[in-house]
Enzyme design. Structure first.
Site, PDB file in Angstrom:
ATOM      1  N   HIS A 131      14.670 -55.886  71.641  1.00  0.00           N
ATOM      2  CA  HIS A 131      14.491 -55.233  70.330  1.00  0.00           C
ATOM      3  C   HIS A 131      15.212 -55.978  69.196  1.00  0.00           C
ATOM      4  O   HIS A 131      15.637 -55.354  68.217  1.00  0.00           O
ATOM      5  CB  HIS A 131      14.951 -53.769  70.409  1.00  0.00           C
ATOM      6  CG  HIS A 131      16.400 -53.597  70.768  1.00  0.00           C
ATOM      7  ND1 HIS A 131      16.850 -52.588  71.602  1.00  0.00           N
ATOM      8  CD2 HIS A 131      17.525 -54.273  70.391  1.00  0.00           C
ATOM      9  CE1 HIS A 131      18.168 -52.678  71.718  1.00  0.00           C
ATOM     10  NE2 HIS A 131      18.593 -53.686  70.994  1.00  0.00           N
TER      11      HIS A 131
ATOM     12  N   HIS B 210      22.633 -48.395  67.439  1.00  0.00           N
ATOM     13  CA  HIS B 210      23.587 -49.454  67.082  1.00  0.00           C
ATOM     14  C   HIS B 210      24.451 -49.068  65.887  1.00  0.00           C
ATOM     15  O   HIS B 210      24.871 -49.926  65.118  1.00  0.00           O
ATOM     16  CB  HIS B 210      22.857 -50.745  66.743  1.00  0.00           C
ATOM     17  CG  HIS B 210      22.040 -51.338  67.852  1.00  0.00           C
ATOM     18  ND1 HIS B 210      20.877 -50.781  68.307  1.00  0.00           N
ATOM     19  CD2 HIS B 210      22.227 -52.467  68.578  1.00  0.00           C
ATOM     20  CE1 HIS B 210      20.367 -51.535  69.268  1.00  0.00           C
ATOM     21  NE2 HIS B 210      21.165 -52.562  69.450  1.00  0.00           N
TER      22      HIS B 210
ATOM     23  N   HIS C  10      22.430 -61.268  76.455  1.00  0.00           N
ATOM     24  CA  HIS C  10      22.863 -61.716  75.135  1.00  0.00           C
ATOM     25  C   HIS C  10      24.266 -61.235  74.814  1.00  0.00           C
ATOM     26  O   HIS C  10      24.719 -60.221  75.319  1.00  0.00           O
ATOM     27  CB  HIS C  10      21.893 -61.352  74.017  1.00  0.00           C
ATOM     28  CG  HIS C  10      21.654 -59.893  73.715  1.00  0.00           C
ATOM     29  ND1 HIS C  10      21.180 -58.996  74.627  1.00  0.00           N
ATOM     30  CD2 HIS C  10      21.792 -59.193  72.560  1.00  0.00           C
ATOM     31  CE1 HIS C  10      21.022 -57.808  74.048  1.00  0.00           C
ATOM     32  NE2 HIS C  10      21.403 -57.900  72.797  1.00  0.00           N
TER      33      HIS C  10
ATOM     34  N   GLU D 167      22.478 -53.689  77.554  1.00  0.00           N
ATOM     35  CA  GLU D 167      21.302 -52.899  77.142  1.00  0.00           C
ATOM     36  C   GLU D 167      20.292 -52.777  78.274  1.00  0.00           C
ATOM     37  O   GLU D 167      19.374 -51.947  78.196  1.00  0.00           O
ATOM     38  CB  GLU D 167      20.643 -53.533  75.906  1.00  0.00           C
ATOM     39  CG  GLU D 167      21.502 -53.380  74.660  1.00  0.00           C
ATOM     40  CD  GLU D 167      20.934 -54.085  73.427  1.00  0.00           C
ATOM     41  OE1 GLU D 167      21.443 -53.836  72.331  1.00  0.00           O
ATOM     42  OE2 GLU D 167      19.997 -54.898  73.568  1.00  0.00           O
TER      43      GLU D 167
HETATM   44  C1  DHB Z   1      20.337 -59.241  68.349  1.00  0.00           C
HETATM   45  C2  DHB Z   1      20.020 -58.596  69.551  1.00  0.00           C
HETATM   46  C3  DHB Z   1      20.155 -57.206  69.654  1.00  0.00           C
HETATM   47  O1  DHB Z   1      19.883 -56.503  70.803  1.00  0.00           O
HETATM   48  C4  DHB Z   1      20.551 -56.449  68.558  1.00  0.00           C
HETATM   49  O2  DHB Z   1      20.607 -55.105  68.680  1.00  0.00           O
HETATM   50  C5  DHB Z   1      20.877 -57.082  67.368  1.00  0.00           C
HETATM   51  C6  DHB Z   1      20.767 -58.479  67.266  1.00  0.00           C
HETATM   52  C7  DHB Z   1      20.180 -60.717  68.203  1.00  0.00           C
HETATM   53  O3  DHB Z   1      19.997 -61.444  69.193  1.00  0.00           O
HETATM   54  O4  DHB Z   1      20.217 -61.188  67.045  1.00  0.00           O
HETATM   55 FE    FE Z   2      20.554 -54.386  70.579  1.00  0.00          FE
END
Ligand code: DHB
Ligand code: FE
Length: 285
Positions: A12, A59, A191, A238
């Site tokens: 997302h 978030h 990530h 996540e």
């Molecule tokens: C990014 C990924 C995320 O899951 C999020 O909530 C905000 C930013 C990203 O990779 O930029």
């Molecule tokens: Fe996220």
């Protein structure tokens, strides 16, 4: 009775919203990601869900560190988005259905999930981006947003999120209306947005998660939250939303589609479609 037709899980990342606003579908950076939705569009056109139950993480738009429920379920007629920054346009509201939401809430509490119930709930990019990816331009479904805390530790375990999903799956199937319901898990895969490991991606672990989530989701419960942070990054947790989505598929599950592309922004971008066919022996939560 309501029927669970299948599930979609997708990344997302907010910058997807900017790419959509700028129509960059064919740009070399974006094409391998957006192409992964061609199949999703065909699947949705064929399956025609009435409802999408979303497992996602807020978030900071709706909940912040001062008050952060582990699990929260929306029970509103409508869910609005607001300006979250990121340079993305504010999305249209998503339609809800209080009757269906309260059915899920009653069933979850009866099943010993002491969730927070929200008659007023904002949805952030973790819901609006997947909605726009699945149904560009108009969202022909009503939603139930179920928020899982992936932000402030202690987080719920992989096993707990799988069980939450199973409970939601049983609740959906006991709803006495002939509705076609899909479940959605958003976020991930690996990530990390900040700290010394910012930009961390773990392709090998992502592939393992993508393989196991189809037929053997229980094997993934061996990973503690700390294992998950180490293996998939601070925001890779996540994946808990994906576990809940998988738990809600209570029949014969098959993978209909998978796309994996590195990177989109800081994230290993993944999209899967799982079919949920017929009834089979179901595991109790
Ligand atoms: C990014 C990924 C995320 O899951 C999020 O909530 C905000 C930013 C990203 O990779 O930029
Ligand atoms: Fe996220």
């Amino acid at each position: 009775m309501a029927k669970i037709i299948g599930g979609v899980a997708t990344t997302h990342v907010p910058s997807i919203g900017k790419a959509i606003a700028d129509k960059r579908y064919d740009h070399p950076y974006w094409k391998p990601f957006f192409q992964g939705f061609d199949y999703v569009h065909q699947w949705l056109a064929r399956e025609k869900p009435d409802f999408a139950v979303f497992f996602y993480n807020d978030h900071g738009l709706n909940f912040f560190l001062d008050k952060l429920p582990t699990f929260a379920v929306g029970a509103a007629k409508e869910y609005r988005n607001e300006d979250e920054g990121w340079g993305i346009p504010v999305a249209r509201p998503a339609a809800g259905d209080p009757d269906f939401s309260w059915h899920l809430i009653n069933a979850l509490v009866a099943d010993e999930f002491d969730i927070t119930m929200c008659q007023d709930m904002l949805i952030d990019h973790a819901v609006t981006i997947p909605l726009e990816l699945m149904w560009p331009g108009a969202w022909p479904v009503r939603i139930v947003p179920i928020s899982i805390n992936t932000v402030q530790h202690p987080l719920p375990s992989m096993a707990r999120c799988l069980k939450l999903g199973r409970s939601v799956g049983r609740a959906i199937e006991s709803y006495p209306q002939d509705l076609r319901v899909m479940v959605v898990g958003t976020g991930g895969l690996s990530h990390q947005l900040d700290g010394t490991r910012a930009g961390f991606i773990n392709k090998e672990f992502d592939q393992l998660c993508l393989d196991k989530i189809v037929d053997e989701p229980d094997t993934l419960t061996r990973y503690s939250i700390h294992d998950l942070v180490a293996l998939s990054g601070a925001q890779g947790v996540e994946f808990l939303n994906w576990m809940a989505m998988r738990g809600a598929l209570t029949g014969q599950v098959t993978q209909a589609h998978r796309n994996y592309h590195i990177p989109i922004s800081n994230t290993a971008a993944a999209t899967i479609v799982l079919d949920n066919r017929a009834e089979s022996a179901r595991k109790a939560a």
